[in-house]
Write a protein that holds these residues in place. Structure first.
Motif, mmCIF file in Angstrom:
data_model
loop_
_atom_site.group_PDB
_atom_site.id
_atom_site.type_symbol
_atom_site.label_atom_id
_atom_site.label_comp_id
_atom_site.label_asym_id
_atom_site.label_seq_id
_atom_site.Cartn_x
_atom_site.Cartn_y
_atom_site.Cartn_z
ATOM 1 N N ASN A 122 11.820 32.627 33.629
ATOM 2 C CA ASN A 122 10.476 33.214 33.703
ATOM 3 C C ASN A 122 9.730 33.168 32.377
ATOM 4 O O ASN A 122 8.644 33.750 32.254
ATOM 5 C CB ASN A 122 10.567 34.672 34.181
ATOM 6 N N LYS A 123 10.323 32.508 31.382
ATOM 7 C CA LYS A 123 9.706 32.402 30.057
ATOM 8 C C LYS A 123 9.289 33.779 29.535
ATOM 9 O O LYS A 123 8.138 34.018 29.168
ATOM 10 C CB LYS A 123 8.494 31.470 30.089
ATOM 11 N N GLY A 163 5.667 33.043 28.392
ATOM 12 C CA GLY A 163 5.123 31.715 28.561
ATOM 13 C C GLY A 163 4.307 31.609 29.837
ATOM 14 O O GLY A 163 4.686 32.168 30.883
ATOM 15 N N PHE A 164 3.173 30.903 29.750
ATOM 16 C CA PHE A 164 2.294 30.660 30.902
ATOM 17 C C PHE A 164 1.969 29.174 30.922
ATOM 18 O O PHE A 164 1.090 28.721 30.182
ATOM 19 C CB PHE A 164 0.993 31.464 30.800
ATOM 20 N N GLY A 165 2.654 28.402 31.743
ATOM 21 C CA GLY A 165 2.420 26.959 31.745
ATOM 22 C C GLY A 165 2.716 26.368 30.381
ATOM 23 O O GLY A 165 3.832 26.505 29.862
ATOM 24 N N ASN A 166 1.698 25.752 29.757
ATOM 25 C CA ASN A 166 1.873 25.180 28.423
ATOM 26 C C ASN A 166 1.623 26.184 27.298
ATOM 27 O O ASN A 166 1.729 25.833 26.123
ATOM 28 C CB ASN A 166 0.940 23.984 28.228
ATOM 29 N N PHE A 167 1.263 27.422 27.651
ATOM 30 C CA PHE A 167 0.956 28.441 26.646
ATOM 31 C C PHE A 167 2.158 29.357 26.411
ATOM 32 O O PHE A 167 2.957 29.626 27.313
ATOM 33 C CB PHE A 167 -0.227 29.313 27.101
ATOM 34 N N TRP A 168 2.250 29.867 25.180
ATOM 35 C CA TRP A 168 3.149 30.965 24.828
ATOM 36 C C TRP A 168 2.344 32.019 24.079
ATOM 37 O O TRP A 168 1.540 31.686 23.191
ATOM 38 C CB TRP A 168 4.285 30.498 23.937
ATOM 39 N N TYR A 208 -0.030 26.495 22.239
ATOM 40 C CA TYR A 208 -0.220 25.585 23.375
ATOM 41 C C TYR A 208 0.510 24.283 23.098
ATOM 42 O O TYR A 208 0.382 23.688 22.016
ATOM 43 C CB TYR A 208 -1.709 25.308 23.587
ATOM 44 N N SER A 209 1.307 23.829 24.082
ATOM 45 C CA SER A 209 2.042 22.570 23.960
ATOM 46 C C SER A 209 1.169 21.415 24.435
ATOM 47 O O SER A 209 0.877 21.293 25.630
ATOM 48 C CB SER A 209 3.335 22.622 24.783
#
Length: 285
Positions: A122-123, A163-168, A208-209
């Protein structure tokens, strides 16, 4: 003879230098797998000219330049069901404040994070880190600037990340308790005891990745407290500082990462408004 200006510069330097090595980098709190070793070399260049007192700019000639290196070694392991990361932080470098120099080694810090929650699926994580800093750095009572603080400190930090998608998003808060420096400079060039109120701080890192190997981050830091008392007399030098920055990290290969960053103080109540840029080279084993 009394030297109030010299005392002011000394307090500014003591406020600044012991804290250079203590800020987090983006995604620092995302743990690696147990059994992994992370070793990193940091370099940061700090500079500033504007001196503030009680929120007002009182001088533009507070010329500060500092080059700080850090060696950091981390080992990820387990303690019962929890991941932990015993580590050592060893700063070194040089600083110049109004044409007064200091250099050498700084105060050694040992720490270990414990992740009470580390849900990779679940990051999400929740962690606590105690830090202990020993007065191992170079310190001279009569020096305007010192690389060591000549006092023990202990810092306690909580961090939560999601974490949310490509965001932390990582949010942390801490308190730092400071023991007495019994060999501080007094107003008559005499030896006095310097006591210091606790520091309180918060950090936020939104990253953001762009690719699996490359991410960028917006970084925010806030520091409050730490007012100094010389033999019980308050110096009205408490910190109240907002800092913003950007950082970028790239994995050169599965075992090597390079990170660059830039930061600037956005608001200063007491002390020098600082700016910095730096880099970190990390190795994963």
């Amino acid at each position: 003879m009394q030297h109030p200006t010299r005392i002011v510069w000394t307090l500014i330097a003591v406020l600044l230098l012991p804290r250079l090595a203590m800020a987090n980098s983006s995604r620092d709190y995302i743990p690696l797998d147990p059994g992994t070793v992370f070793m990193a070399l940091y370099y940061d260049h700090y500079f500033g000219h504007d001196l503030y007192s009680k929120g007002k700019r009182v001088s533009g000639g507070a010329d500060l330049y500092s080059n700080v290196g850090i060696f950091r070694g981390v080992y990820y392991t387990t303690l019962g069901p929890f991941t932990i990361d015993p580590q050592v932080i060893f700063p070194f470098g040089n600083a110049n404040l109004t044409n007064h120099d200091s250099g050498g080694i700084g105060d050694l810090t040992v720490a270990s994070t414990i992740w009470f929650i580390n849900n990779k699926a679940n990051k999400f994580f929740f962690a606590y880190t105690p830090f202990l800093t020993a007065p191992t750095g170079r310190y001279e009572r009569d020096s305007v600037v010192n690389f060591g603080s000549n006092r023990w400190t202990t810092k306690h930090e909580l961090c939560i990340g999601k974490g949310f998608g490509n965001f932390w998003l990582e949010l942390s808060g801490y308190v730092q308790f400071n023991f007495d420096n019994t060999n501080a400079l007094g107003p008559y060039n005499n030896r006095v005891t310097s006591s210091q109120d606790p520091y309180f701080g918060t950090e936020a890192h939104l990253s953001y990745s762009f690719t699996p190997a490359f991410f960028g981050s917006f970084d925010y830091f806030y520091l409050y407290g730490g007012e100094t008392k010389l033999d019980g007399t308050r110096q009205k030098d408490w910190a109240d500082t907002h800092t913003v920055g950007l950082s970028f990290a790239y994995m050169l290969n599965p075992h090597t990462q390079i990170m660059v960053n830039g930061k600037t103080d956005a608001g200063v109540v007491n002390g020098i408004m600082k700016h910095s840029f730096g880099a970190r080279l990390g190795f994963i084993f």
